[in-house]
Write a protein that holds these residues in place. Structure first.
Motif, PDB file in Angstrom:
ATOM      1  N   TYR A  43     -23.433 -71.539 -11.987  1.00  0.00           N
ATOM      2  CA  TYR A  43     -22.491 -71.858 -10.843  1.00  0.00           C
ATOM      3  C   TYR A  43     -23.183 -73.106 -10.399  1.00  0.00           C
ATOM      4  O   TYR A  43     -23.111 -73.425  -9.316  1.00  0.00           O
ATOM      5  CB  TYR A  43     -22.746 -70.476  -9.822  1.00  0.00           C
ATOM      6  CG  TYR A  43     -21.946 -69.278 -10.521  1.00  0.00           C
ATOM      7  CD1 TYR A  43     -21.171 -69.296 -11.313  1.00  0.00           C
ATOM      8  CD2 TYR A  43     -22.601 -68.093 -10.137  1.00  0.00           C
ATOM      9  CE1 TYR A  43     -20.514 -68.133 -11.999  1.00  0.00           C
ATOM     10  CE2 TYR A  43     -22.257 -67.114 -10.738  1.00  0.00           C
ATOM     11  CZ  TYR A  43     -21.184 -67.047 -11.512  1.00  0.00           C
ATOM     12  OH  TYR A  43     -20.510 -65.786 -12.228  1.00  0.00           O
ATOM     13  N   ASP A  44     -24.165 -73.544 -11.179  1.00  0.00           N
ATOM     14  CA  ASP A  44     -25.062 -74.725 -10.370  1.00  0.00           C
ATOM     15  C   ASP A  44     -24.100 -75.858 -10.045  1.00  0.00           C
ATOM     16  O   ASP A  44     -24.548 -76.423  -9.058  1.00  0.00           O
ATOM     17  CB  ASP A  44     -26.270 -75.010 -11.207  1.00  0.00           C
ATOM     18  CG  ASP A  44     -27.477 -74.064 -11.377  1.00  0.00           C
ATOM     19  OD1 ASP A  44     -27.384 -72.977 -10.517  1.00  0.00           O
ATOM     20  OD2 ASP A  44     -28.332 -74.061 -12.140  1.00  0.00           O
ATOM     21  N   PRO A  93     -22.235 -77.827  -1.424  1.00  0.00           N
ATOM     22  CA  PRO A  93     -23.447 -77.512  -1.136  1.00  0.00           C
ATOM     23  C   PRO A  93     -23.590 -77.008   0.093  1.00  0.00           C
ATOM     24  O   PRO A  93     -24.677 -76.095   0.333  1.00  0.00           O
ATOM     25  CB  PRO A  93     -24.288 -79.147  -1.036  1.00  0.00           C
ATOM     26  CG  PRO A  93     -22.985 -80.095  -1.012  1.00  0.00           C
ATOM     27  CD  PRO A  93     -21.953 -79.356  -1.528  1.00  0.00           C
ATOM     28  N   ASN A  94     -22.898 -77.065   1.018  1.00  0.00           N
ATOM     29  CA  ASN A  94     -22.862 -76.440   2.575  1.00  0.00           C
ATOM     30  C   ASN A  94     -21.549 -75.578   2.647  1.00  0.00           C
ATOM     31  O   ASN A  94     -21.661 -74.955   3.833  1.00  0.00           O
ATOM     32  CB  ASN A  94     -22.660 -77.638   3.489  1.00  0.00           C
ATOM     33  CG  ASN A  94     -23.546 -78.785   3.429  1.00  0.00           C
ATOM     34  OD1 ASN A  94     -24.905 -78.554   3.224  1.00  0.00           O
ATOM     35  ND2 ASN A  94     -23.094 -80.180   3.335  1.00  0.00           N
ATOM     36  N   ILE A 110     -12.318 -82.277  -7.854  1.00  0.00           N
ATOM     37  CA  ILE A 110     -11.134 -82.121  -6.760  1.00  0.00           C
ATOM     38  C   ILE A 110     -11.557 -80.677  -6.176  1.00  0.00           C
ATOM     39  O   ILE A 110     -10.915 -80.188  -5.350  1.00  0.00           O
ATOM     40  CB  ILE A 110      -9.752 -81.678  -7.467  1.00  0.00           C
ATOM     41  CG1 ILE A 110     -10.166 -80.720  -8.824  1.00  0.00           C
ATOM     42  CG2 ILE A 110      -9.397 -83.059  -8.007  1.00  0.00           C
ATOM     43  CD1 ILE A 110      -8.508 -80.261  -9.289  1.00  0.00           C
ATOM     44  N   LEU A 111     -12.694 -80.091  -6.528  1.00  0.00           N
ATOM     45  CA  LEU A 111     -12.972 -78.708  -6.065  1.00  0.00           C
ATOM     46  C   LEU A 111     -13.164 -78.709  -4.608  1.00  0.00           C
ATOM     47  O   LEU A 111     -12.695 -77.475  -4.226  1.00  0.00           O
ATOM     48  CB  LEU A 111     -14.040 -78.105  -6.797  1.00  0.00           C
ATOM     49  CG  LEU A 111     -14.525 -76.513  -6.707  1.00  0.00           C
ATOM     50  CD1 LEU A 111     -13.475 -75.785  -7.147  1.00  0.00           C
ATOM     51  CD2 LEU A 111     -15.777 -76.334  -7.247  1.00  0.00           C
ATOM     52  N   LYS A 112     -13.779 -79.452  -3.808  1.00  0.00           N
ATOM     53  CA  LYS A 112     -14.090 -79.484  -2.674  1.00  0.00           C
ATOM     54  C   LYS A 112     -12.649 -79.589  -1.728  1.00  0.00           C
ATOM     55  O   LYS A 112     -12.474 -78.907  -0.792  1.00  0.00           O
ATOM     56  CB  LYS A 112     -15.110 -80.735  -2.073  1.00  0.00           C
ATOM     57  CG  LYS A 112     -15.232 -80.839  -0.762  1.00  0.00           C
ATOM     58  CD  LYS A 112     -16.090 -81.912  -0.467  1.00  0.00           C
ATOM     59  CE  LYS A 112     -16.401 -81.749   1.225  1.00  0.00           C
ATOM     60  NZ  LYS A 112     -15.307 -81.806   2.137  1.00  0.00           N
TER      61      LYS A 112
END
Length: 359
Positions: free
Chosen positions: A162-163, A170-171, A240-242
């Motif tokens: 999951y890195d 990150p937040n 696109i994940l964010k």
């Protein structure tokens, strides 16, 4: 060299045995001895971190230690440890050496409870294994801990799978392991990423096919396992994940949308834990794929004239019509699961969105 390793000295009756040419220690340790350890035994291999009384077994163990400590060993499965080496000391204690990947892999809650509440009348079985192959450790630890879905989530965390999500988000407060308390878990993030799986031969999204999307909706646990086994490439959603997670979080907690659901839909299943249920959210997310394209790199991207705010605004604009559609199916006798998994509502939602865009 031993001076490069972490070491813990335990006052316990540990005896060496050999099986299949491999040595290990078996013995019994008292709660008093665990309380007196000056340096805590590492927990690196364990899929589970200590959760305190949030783990129901902790309260039961504390009760046994308070009222029937002599029966603690009979009611407990013991502590299992992976280590590098050991030495017997002249005073009868044993010093165990750990590298940065060693430690308790089963019985971490037992160890922590005894370290705090143990006494001279309480005892537990302890086994110390040496030089267990690193490639086997993760599978061994998850087989010793948790339910199947949590096993898979914990296995991926231990393997570092999951890195890439942590780099993309990150937040964000995401539950990556069992002891995390956040609402959004990594299984949900991976499932949302899975909506954007690609048919590499035709440069299309697999879940544009309704039957494949139906199957996908039922496969949350399987998505995690496939990803951990390297059978599913979700990393191509990194660009696109964010945006997709922002869309998901914004819509499911939107007060206007929640008010529409409460006012117009009969079933309480449309809202879970104060948010729009995932079954509906996955359909809404799948409906927005007209705003994405697949370049030659096979990393999906948003089209130039779309961004997450436009998709949020569009979804809120058509949501009254979405609730009207869902009401029609409720009136026909369908429940939430049947509507979200058995009826092609993502296509109907997409049609509403595309029609709104022509106005």
């Amino acid at each position: 060299m031993k001076d490069e390793l972490t070491n813990v000295t335990i006052d316990a009756d540990l005896r060496e045995y050999m099986v299949n040419g491999e040595k290990f220690l078996l013995g019994i340790v008292s709660g008093r001895a665990l309380k007196e350890i000056k340096r805590d035994i590492p927990n690196k291999p364990n899929t589970r971190e200590y959760m305190g009384k949030k783990n129901k077994n902790v309260s039961e163990m504390i009760g046994t230690l308070r009222y029937k400590p002599e029966f603690f060993m009979h009611k407990n499965n013991g502590i299992q440890i992976n280590a590098t080496s050991y030495v017997k000391n002249d005073d009868g204690t044993t010093t165990i050496f750990f590298n940065d990947r060693n430690g308790t892999y089963n019985g971490n809650h037992t160890k922590n409870v005894l370290s705090k509440y143990g006494n001279e009348k309480s005892h537990v079985n302890i086994a110390v294994y040496f030089n267990v192959p690193e490639e086997e450790i993760v599978d061994i630890t998850v087989s010793k801990n948790s339910s199947a879905p949590t096993q898979e989530i914990s296995r991926g965390e231990k393997l570092g799978h999951y890195d890439w999500v942590k780099e993309c988000l990150p937040n964000y407060q995401i539950k990556y392991k069992e002891s995390d308390e956040f609402d959004l878990d990594i299984a949900t993030v991976l499932h949302i990423a899975g909506i954007y799986q690609i048919d590499k031969d035709h440069y299309t999204f697999l879940n544009d096919n309704f039957k494949k999307f139906q199957s996908f909706l039922r496969s949350k646990g399987n998505i995690v396992k496939k990803f951990n086994d390297g059978k599913l490439d979700l990393k191509k959603t990194r660009y696109i994940l964010k945006d997709v997670i922002d869309f998901y979080e914004s819509i499911r907690f939107d007060e206007d949308i929640l008010a529409l659901v409460r006012r117009n839909l009969e079933s309480k299943g449309w809202i879970r834990k104060g948010a729009v249920t995932d079954s509906l959210m996955y359909n809404i997310i799948n409906a927005t794929k007209f705003a994405f394209y697949i370049p030659n790199t096979l990393y999906p991207c948003l089209k130039d004239d779309y961004d997450v705010n436009r998709l949020i605004h569009l979804t809120k604009k058509v949501f009254p019509e979405i609730t009207s559609k869902l009401t029609e199916y409720e009136n026909e006798g369908f429940n939430v699961t049947e509507i979200c998994r058995g009826i092609n509502i993502y296509q109907e939602i997409q049609n509403l969105m595309l029609l709104e865009l022509t106005k």
